[in-house]
Design an enzyme around this catalytic site. Structure first.
Site, PDB file in Angstrom:
ATOM      1  N   LYS A  47      74.861 -50.116  61.141  1.00  0.00           N
ATOM      2  CA  LYS A  47      76.003 -50.783  61.787  1.00  0.00           C
ATOM      3  C   LYS A  47      75.619 -51.211  63.190  1.00  0.00           C
ATOM      4  CE  LYS A  47      80.912 -50.292  62.842  1.00  0.00           C
ATOM      5  NZ  LYS A  47      82.123 -49.515  62.588  1.00  0.00           N
ATOM      6  N   ASN A 100      80.511 -53.402  65.398  1.00  0.00           N
ATOM      7  CA  ASN A 100      81.264 -52.350  66.084  1.00  0.00           C
ATOM      8  C   ASN A 100      82.135 -53.001  67.173  1.00  0.00           C
ATOM      9  OD1 ASN A 100      81.954 -49.701  67.072  1.00  0.00           O
ATOM     10  ND2 ASN A 100      80.065 -48.990  66.093  1.00  0.00           N
ATOM     11  N   PHE A 121      82.808 -40.018  69.519  1.00  0.00           N
ATOM     12  CA  PHE A 121      82.449 -39.261  68.307  1.00  0.00           C
ATOM     13  C   PHE A 121      83.026 -37.837  68.309  1.00  0.00           C
ATOM     14  CE2 PHE A 121      78.144 -41.726  67.766  1.00  0.00           C
ATOM     15  CZ  PHE A 121      78.858 -42.871  67.432  1.00  0.00           C
ATOM     16  N   SER A 157      77.958 -47.651  68.693  1.00  0.00           N
ATOM     17  CA  SER A 157      79.154 -47.281  69.454  1.00  0.00           C
ATOM     18  C   SER A 157      78.822 -47.271  70.938  1.00  0.00           C
ATOM     19  CB  SER A 157      79.661 -45.912  69.024  1.00  0.00           C
ATOM     20  OG  SER A 157      80.234 -46.006  67.753  1.00  0.00           O
ATOM     21  N   ASN A 162      88.847 -48.114  72.868  1.00  0.00           N
ATOM     22  CA  ASN A 162      88.639 -46.674  72.683  1.00  0.00           C
ATOM     23  C   ASN A 162      87.310 -46.260  73.280  1.00  0.00           C
ATOM     24  OD1 ASN A 162      86.625 -45.353  70.543  1.00  0.00           O
ATOM     25  ND2 ASN A 162      87.061 -47.468  69.878  1.00  0.00           N
ATOM     26  N   ASN A 184      80.248 -45.580  73.219  1.00  0.00           N
ATOM     27  CA  ASN A 184      80.793 -44.414  73.919  1.00  0.00           C
ATOM     28  C   ASN A 184      79.923 -43.172  73.896  1.00  0.00           C
ATOM     29  OD1 ASN A 184      83.181 -45.943  74.468  1.00  0.00           O
ATOM     30  ND2 ASN A 184      83.698 -45.673  72.305  1.00  0.00           N
ATOM     31  N   THR A 185      78.704 -43.280  73.364  1.00  0.00           N
ATOM     32  CA  THR A 185      77.723 -42.201  73.449  1.00  0.00           C
ATOM     33  C   THR A 185      76.571 -42.744  74.285  1.00  0.00           C
ATOM     34  OG1 THR A 185      78.332 -41.237  71.317  1.00  0.00           O
ATOM     35  CG2 THR A 185      76.128 -40.728  72.128  1.00  0.00           C
TER      36      THR A 185
HETATM   37  C1  LIG Z   1      90.007 -45.880  67.750  1.00  0.00           C
HETATM   38  C2  LIG Z   1      88.740 -46.385  67.161  1.00  0.00           C
HETATM   39  C3  LIG Z   1      87.725 -45.496  66.865  1.00  0.00           C
HETATM   40  C4  LIG Z   1      86.529 -45.956  66.310  1.00  0.00           C
HETATM   41  N1  LIG Z   1      85.555 -45.061  65.990  1.00  0.00           N
HETATM   42  C5  LIG Z   1      84.429 -45.505  65.375  1.00  0.00           C
HETATM   43  C6  LIG Z   1      83.442 -44.590  64.951  1.00  0.00           C
HETATM   44  O1  LIG Z   1      83.572 -43.372  65.112  1.00  0.00           O
HETATM   45  N2  LIG Z   1      82.317 -45.095  64.353  1.00  0.00           N
HETATM   46  C7  LIG Z   1      82.142 -46.434  64.140  1.00  0.00           C
HETATM   47  O2  LIG Z   1      81.113 -46.831  63.576  1.00  0.00           O
HETATM   48  N3  LIG Z   1      83.081 -47.328  64.517  1.00  0.00           N
HETATM   49  C8  LIG Z   1      84.209 -46.890  65.118  1.00  0.00           C
HETATM   50  N4  LIG Z   1      85.159 -47.793  65.483  1.00  0.00           N
HETATM   51  C9  LIG Z   1      84.890 -49.231  65.292  1.00  0.00           C
HETATM   52  C10 LIG Z   1      85.492 -49.787  64.008  1.00  0.00           C
HETATM   53  O3  LIG Z   1      84.933 -49.170  62.877  1.00  0.00           O
HETATM   54  C11 LIG Z   1      85.266 -51.300  63.930  1.00  0.00           C
HETATM   55  O4  LIG Z   1      83.872 -51.554  63.843  1.00  0.00           O
HETATM   56  C12 LIG Z   1      85.820 -52.035  65.128  1.00  0.00           C
HETATM   57  O5  LIG Z   1      87.013 -51.456  65.569  1.00  0.00           O
HETATM   58  C13 LIG Z   1      86.064 -53.510  64.852  1.00  0.00           C
HETATM   59  O6  LIG Z   1      86.997 -53.665  63.813  1.00  0.00           O
HETATM   60  P1  LIG Z   1      88.572 -53.956  64.047  1.00  0.00           P
HETATM   61  O7  LIG Z   1      88.658 -55.093  65.014  1.00  0.00           O
HETATM   62  O8  LIG Z   1      89.111 -54.248  62.694  1.00  0.00           O
HETATM   63  O9  LIG Z   1      89.141 -52.701  64.622  1.00  0.00           O
HETATM   64  C14 LIG Z   1      86.352 -47.341  66.057  1.00  0.00           C
HETATM   65  C15 LIG Z   1      87.399 -48.234  66.345  1.00  0.00           C
HETATM   66  C16 LIG Z   1      88.566 -47.777  66.889  1.00  0.00           C
HETATM   67  C17 LIG Z   1      89.677 -48.762  67.183  1.00  0.00           C
END
Ligand SMILES: Cc1cc2nc3c(=O)[nH]c(=O)nc-3n(C[C@H](O)[C@H](O)[C@H](O)COP(=O)(O)O)c2cc1C
Length: 359
Positions: free
Chosen positions: A219, A248, A120, A181, A116, A183-184
């Site tokens: 985080k 993350n 934000f 993140s 992704n 993406n910012t």
């Molecule tokens: C579609 C998507 C959007 C995410 N958006 C955020 C976010 O806005 N803020 C954040 O701290 N992490 C975000 N994450 C990261 C997740 O919180 C997590 O740290 C990461 O996906 C690893 O966990 P997982 O393997 O269980 O998905 C996002 C993950 C995904 C898949």
């Protein structure tokens, strides 16, 4: 059954369209007290062995939903009813923003992963605060994850986080400063100890000033060098933060991962992140011991993963991608299996297994 539905139906539609549809369905569910209550009664963790207390907050179970699904805090009650021990909403920024251009969400089904680069997208702190104030009708532990507004320059980042924290800290069971993140632009640069210190110091003042003295966590990314992980761990202990959430998504594309066209940039989550996330947890635990709470996230797919993270020193575990591939009852299933495993090992409480295999 869900696997069939996922591969034959859901995976054929645009990933973001399915996401928005699901969020909308959960919002409707959140408004239906009878159905919500019924689901909560059958799926929410209720085994006393699963209860855990971390940074002064009581969690009904150790597995929560990671940030990024409920970005605007619109469907917390539905998510809590589905069996998550807690729900982290956000990332929320001080100002509303649309996020990056689409497409920005990609499924890597063969790898049980997601890429992704949402950036934000959210309605801003004020709108989220209004939603968080609404009565939920059932108990739910809610973490609020905050980030930097994209148009705000790095020189004003601290003030931007503080604005957001002032609005949201009073409404959160815990607050998370997200500096990880991918993406910012420039966000992850805030992870250097020199930049993190003033940011965390000021946000902590805001969090500590609420009537509930909201716990504060940071985080971090999985792509940090070991020395940087240690530096953040030391800083978190020095500033008396309540915890670290690791990790993350990664900007790496590990060998063997099938990256679809367009998904070369953005954060990768799910199975390919598992080993890295576990390694970061182990490094953190070796550094901080049990002085602060560790929350492990990244590639958690099943009860074995949750068990491994707890033993390695995580008090709480989160998942997002594992839930997308595992289906709506994922969290409830894992909590049930975890309770059974505790009993099999003759352990009275999940609290007693934390850090058992840590160095
Ligand atoms: C579609 C998507 C959007 C995410 N958006 C955020 C976010 O806005 N803020 C954040 O701290 N992490 C975000 N994450 C990261 C997740 O919180 C997590 O740290 C990461 O996906 C690893 O966990 P997982 O393997 O269980 O998905 C996002 C993950 C995904 C898949």
């Amino acid at each position: 059954m869900y696997r069939l539905l996922f591969t034959q139906v859901l995976a054929r539609f645009d990933a973001e369209a399915v996401h928005h549809l699901t969020v909308r369905a959960f919002r409707v569910l959140a408004l239906l007290p009878l159905l919500k209550g019924l689901i909560h009664r059958s799926l929410a963790p209720r085994d006393p062995a699963l209860r855990i207390k971390a940074f002064g907050v009581h969690f009904p179970g150790p597995l929560g939903l990671a940030a990024g699904f409920d970005k605007d805090a619109g469907c917390v009650p539905a998510l809590a009813a589905l069996g998550f021990g807690f729900v982290e909403v956000g990332t929320i920024t001080a100002h509303a923003q649309p996020g990056n251009a689409r497409p920005r969400l990609f499924r890597l089904v063969r790898d049980r992963a997601i890429v992704n680069r949402m950036g934000f997208n959210n309605a801003g702190a004020h709108a989220a605060a209004a939603r968080l104030r609404r009565p939920r009708g059932l108990p739910a532990v809610v973490g609020v994850n905050i980030g930097k507004t994209k148009v705000v320059p790095e020189s004003e980042a601290v003030a931007d986080y503080v604005t957001c924290a002032k609005e949201l800290a009073p409404l959160a069971d815990y607050l998370v400063v997200n500096v990880s993140s991918p993406n910012t632009p420039g966000l992850r640069d805030l992870q250097t100890a020199g930049k993190l210190r003033p940011l965390l110091t000021e946000v902590k003042q805001v969090a500590a000033a609420t009537t509930r003295r909201t716990p504060l966590l940071v985080k971090i990314a999985p792509d940090l060098a070991d020395d940087d992980i240690d530096a953040i761990a030391d800083l978190a202990v020095e500033l008396e933060l309540d915890g670290i959430i690791a990790t993350n998504t990664t900007i790496e594309r590990p060998p063997g991962v099938h990256v679809p066209p367009g998904a070369e940039t953005g954060g990768l989550s799910g199975r390919p992140l598992k080993d890295r996330s576990l390694r970061v947890l182990r490094r953190l635990r070796a550094r901080v011991g049990d002085r602060i709470t560790l929350v492990s996230v990244g590639g958690v797919e099943d009860v074995d993963d949750v068990w491994e993270r707890l033993l390695a020193g995580a008090s709480l575990v989160q998942g997002y991608t594992g839930w997308i591939y595992g289906g709506p009852f994922w969290a409830a299933r894992i909590h049930r299996q975890l309770a059974r495993r505790l009993r099999r090992h003759g352990v009275k409480s999940v609290q007693d297994v934390i850090g058992r295999t840590a160095a």
